[in-house]
Design a protein around this motif. Structure first.
Motif, PDB file in Angstrom:
ATOM      1  N   ASP A 128       0.945  -1.123  -0.126  1.00  0.00           N
ATOM      2  CA  ASP A 128      -0.065   0.100   0.077  1.00  0.00           C
ATOM      3  C   ASP A 128       0.917   1.310   0.052  1.00  0.00           C
ATOM      4  O   ASP A 128       0.629   2.297  -0.775  1.00  0.00           O
ATOM      5  CB  ASP A 128      -1.047   0.092   1.098  1.00  0.00           C
ATOM      6  N   GLU A 129       1.802   1.150   0.892  1.00  0.00           N
ATOM      7  CA  GLU A 129       2.589   2.560   1.002  1.00  0.00           C
ATOM      8  C   GLU A 129       3.588   2.793  -0.186  1.00  0.00           C
ATOM      9  O   GLU A 129       3.993   3.923  -0.595  1.00  0.00           O
ATOM     10  CB  GLU A 129       3.563   2.248   2.450  1.00  0.00           C
ATOM     11  N   ARG A 130       4.153   1.647  -0.680  1.00  0.00           N
ATOM     12  CA  ARG A 130       5.086   1.902  -1.852  1.00  0.00           C
ATOM     13  C   ARG A 130       4.298   2.346  -3.189  1.00  0.00           C
ATOM     14  O   ARG A 130       4.768   3.031  -3.863  1.00  0.00           O
ATOM     15  CB  ARG A 130       5.745   0.590  -2.240  1.00  0.00           C
ATOM     16  N   LEU A 131       3.197   1.696  -3.412  1.00  0.00           N
ATOM     17  CA  LEU A 131       2.341   1.709  -4.363  1.00  0.00           C
ATOM     18  C   LEU A 131       1.756   3.461  -4.485  1.00  0.00           C
ATOM     19  O   LEU A 131       1.692   4.268  -5.628  1.00  0.00           O
ATOM     20  CB  LEU A 131       1.305   0.838  -4.829  1.00  0.00           C
ATOM     21  N   GLU A 132       1.512   3.828  -3.189  1.00  0.00           N
ATOM     22  CA  GLU A 132       1.143   5.170  -3.066  1.00  0.00           C
ATOM     23  C   GLU A 132       2.150   6.227  -3.410  1.00  0.00           C
ATOM     24  O   GLU A 132       1.943   7.126  -4.233  1.00  0.00           O
ATOM     25  CB  GLU A 132       0.644   5.418  -1.670  1.00  0.00           C
ATOM     26  N   TYR A 133       3.162   5.728  -3.030  1.00  0.00           N
ATOM     27  CA  TYR A 133       4.525   6.523  -3.170  1.00  0.00           C
ATOM     28  C   TYR A 133       4.867   6.613  -4.690  1.00  0.00           C
ATOM     29  O   TYR A 133       5.122   7.691  -5.374  1.00  0.00           O
ATOM     30  CB  TYR A 133       5.776   6.150  -2.583  1.00  0.00           C
ATOM     31  N   ILE A 134       4.774   5.578  -5.253  1.00  0.00           N
ATOM     32  CA  ILE A 134       4.981   5.403  -6.804  1.00  0.00           C
ATOM     33  C   ILE A 134       3.970   6.242  -7.519  1.00  0.00           C
ATOM     34  O   ILE A 134       4.396   6.922  -8.784  1.00  0.00           O
ATOM     35  CB  ILE A 134       4.955   4.017  -7.292  1.00  0.00           C
ATOM     36  N   VAL A 137       5.209   9.900  -7.578  1.00  0.00           N
ATOM     37  CA  VAL A 137       6.433  10.450  -8.235  1.00  0.00           C
ATOM     38  C   VAL A 137       6.582   9.946  -9.625  1.00  0.00           C
ATOM     39  O   VAL A 137       7.272  10.722 -10.271  1.00  0.00           O
ATOM     40  CB  VAL A 137       7.654   9.884  -7.184  1.00  0.00           C
ATOM     41  N   MET A 138       6.079   8.856 -10.056  1.00  0.00           N
ATOM     42  CA  MET A 138       6.291   8.697 -11.482  1.00  0.00           C
ATOM     43  C   MET A 138       5.312   9.295 -12.390  1.00  0.00           C
ATOM     44  O   MET A 138       4.223   9.764 -11.972  1.00  0.00           O
ATOM     45  CB  MET A 138       5.931   7.157 -11.516  1.00  0.00           C
ATOM     46  N   GLU A 139       5.949   9.359 -13.643  1.00  0.00           N
ATOM     47  CA  GLU A 139       5.037   9.999 -14.698  1.00  0.00           C
ATOM     48  C   GLU A 139       4.725   9.340 -15.766  1.00  0.00           C
ATOM     49  O   GLU A 139       5.535   8.344 -16.184  1.00  0.00           O
ATOM     50  CB  GLU A 139       5.494  11.312 -15.071  1.00  0.00           C
ATOM     51  N   LEU A 140       3.491   9.222 -16.307  1.00  0.00           N
ATOM     52  CA  LEU A 140       3.209   8.462 -17.586  1.00  0.00           C
ATOM     53  C   LEU A 140       3.889   9.071 -18.833  1.00  0.00           C
ATOM     54  O   LEU A 140       3.965  10.302 -18.785  1.00  0.00           O
ATOM     55  CB  LEU A 140       1.595   8.505 -17.970  1.00  0.00           C
ATOM     56  N   PRO A 141       4.123   8.282 -19.876  1.00  0.00           N
ATOM     57  CA  PRO A 141       4.832   8.845 -21.054  1.00  0.00           C
ATOM     58  C   PRO A 141       3.667   9.581 -21.800  1.00  0.00           C
ATOM     59  O   PRO A 141       2.626   9.570 -21.727  1.00  0.00           O
ATOM     60  CB  PRO A 141       4.975   7.541 -21.644  1.00  0.00           C
ATOM     61  N   ALA A 163      -2.411   5.174 -11.465  1.00  0.00           N
ATOM     62  CA  ALA A 163      -2.830   4.598 -10.239  1.00  0.00           C
ATOM     63  C   ALA A 163      -2.923   3.207 -10.059  1.00  0.00           C
ATOM     64  O   ALA A 163      -3.129   2.290 -10.922  1.00  0.00           O
ATOM     65  CB  ALA A 163      -4.447   5.054 -10.228  1.00  0.00           C
ATOM     66  N   PHE A 164      -2.462   2.828  -8.706  1.00  0.00           N
ATOM     67  CA  PHE A 164      -2.324   1.419  -8.491  1.00  0.00           C
ATOM     68  C   PHE A 164      -3.285   1.220  -7.128  1.00  0.00           C
ATOM     69  O   PHE A 164      -3.330   2.003  -6.306  1.00  0.00           O
ATOM     70  CB  PHE A 164      -0.801   0.946  -8.181  1.00  0.00           C
ATOM     71  N   VAL A 221       8.909  -4.197  -6.948  1.00  0.00           N
ATOM     72  CA  VAL A 221       7.668  -3.576  -7.123  1.00  0.00           C
ATOM     73  C   VAL A 221       7.887  -2.221  -8.117  1.00  0.00           C
ATOM     74  O   VAL A 221       7.066  -2.221  -8.953  1.00  0.00           O
ATOM     75  CB  VAL A 221       7.155  -2.919  -5.618  1.00  0.00           C
ATOM     76  N   ASP A 222       8.958  -1.525  -7.855  1.00  0.00           N
ATOM     77  CA  ASP A 222       9.296  -0.432  -8.662  1.00  0.00           C
ATOM     78  C   ASP A 222       9.488  -0.895 -10.328  1.00  0.00           C
ATOM     79  O   ASP A 222       9.271  -0.444 -11.148  1.00  0.00           O
ATOM     80  CB  ASP A 222      10.520   0.353  -8.459  1.00  0.00           C
TER      81      ASP A 222
END
Length: 326
Positions: A128-134, A137-141, A163-164, A221-222
């Motif tokens: 939950d925490e890692r996917l919320e962080y991702i 901070v990540m961006e779609l192309p 969204a995950f 996960v990343d």
């Protein structure tokens, strides 16, 4: 004989010439139809869905993976009842996954619990925490407008969501027994493991791969998230990781409901024909009135396709020439 630098460059150029700006999760949702699972049922038993059906005398339902998986093992079996047949085709967890994907989520991470509350809670909290962080901070192309025009994607860039989410699944849930069997059969060594297992599910019900126990960590996960939201470098489903699942969903309708107003999503088999159909030839002004060409001005898409084919031809010729000199 190792590839010479010039030939390696041409190979890389040929690969990039056919790259696609659409994120993997979205391209899969729109174009990667699930392969049919093989099922054996008694004579006269009716079955609806994406299956390759055979009949037998035994009063049993037997499920095997799609032929493309090249495994003949029975992954799930049950008495031939309507209730068991319904549990095979659909289940509450799969309905929830479909609802989230229909709402535009990039992927749903199913956490198959092991039964040890401490391990399951730890894995769920981390996911939950890692996917919320991702997601923050990540961006779609950025989508290439030409990919939209060519029917590779039916929504604009601002119509995509990064969204995950996670969905916990008890291993002893009888209503999910067929679904759990499909997840555990996605890799050959999962059935005997008694640890929490995370399965990212995307597209038209496709599980990417399994993350097990201590393998549910930042790096793995990343890496999975980067693949799912990254540009689709290979549009051929079979050349990408993942295993299809049985889900009772009208994916075509889901995509059309999300599509641009008034846009009709083409069939995958039609995409190759879209480029010549979308070329618009404008009347050319007299030569003296032509403006100077700006650096970086966009060329018609068919020129890139011809250039890509030319690169492939050059690569093939160069390879044959090198082989002939050996």
């Amino acid at each position: 004989m190792p590839l010479r630098p010039a030939l390696l460059f041409l190979l890389l150029a040929a690969t990039s010439a056919f790259a696609c700006s659409v994120p993997v999760f979205r391209y899969a949702l729109e174009h990667w139809a699930a392969d049919p699972y093989r099922i054996t049922v008694p004579h006269g038993m009716k079955l609806e869905g994406n299956f390759k059906v055979t009949t037998a005398d035994a009063p049993k339902i037997e499920l095997r993976q799609p032929a493309s998986m090249r495994h003949e093992d029975i992954i799930w079996s049950a008495d031939a009842t309507e209730a068991n047949l319904k549990a095979l085709v659909d289940s509450p967890a799969r309905q929830e996954i479909a609802e989230r994907l229909g709402a535009g989520e990039s992927a749903v991470w199913v956490l198959l619990e092991c039964g040890d509350k401490a391990q399951d809670d730890t894995a769920a909290k981390f996911l939950d925490e890692r996917l919320e962080y991702i997601s923050s901070v990540m961006e779609l192309p950025k989508l290439d407008e030409q990919d939209i025009k060519n029917g590779l994607v039916s929504v604009p860039s601002d119509g995509l969501r990064l969204a995950f989410s996670t969905l916990r699944l008890r291993r002893d849930d009888a209503a999910e027994s067929a679904f759990i069997a499909m997840l555990l059969a996605s890799e050959p060594d999962l059935r005997g493991l008694r640890e929490p297992i995370a399965f990212p599910i995307f597209g038209q019900g496709r599980v990417l791969y399994a993350l097990v126990g201590r393998g549910i960590k930042v790096e793995t996960v990343d890496r999975a998230a980067h693949f799912l939201i990254g540009s689709c470098s290979c549009q051929v489903k079979e050349q990408n990781p993942g295993v299809d699942l049985v889900m009772a969903v009208d994916w075509k309708k889901m995509v059309q409901d999300q599509a641009l107003p008034g846009e009709q999503l083409p069939e995958l088999s039609q995409i190759a024909d879209l480029l010549p159909q979308t070329i618009k030839i404008e009347a050319q002004p007299p030569p003296q009135e032509l403006p100077p060409r700006r650096r970086g001005a966009e060329l018609p898409a068919w020129i890139y396709w011809l250039a890509g084919l030319g690169v492939v031809a050059v690569v093939a010729g160069g390879y044959i020439w090198l082989r002939a000199r050996q």
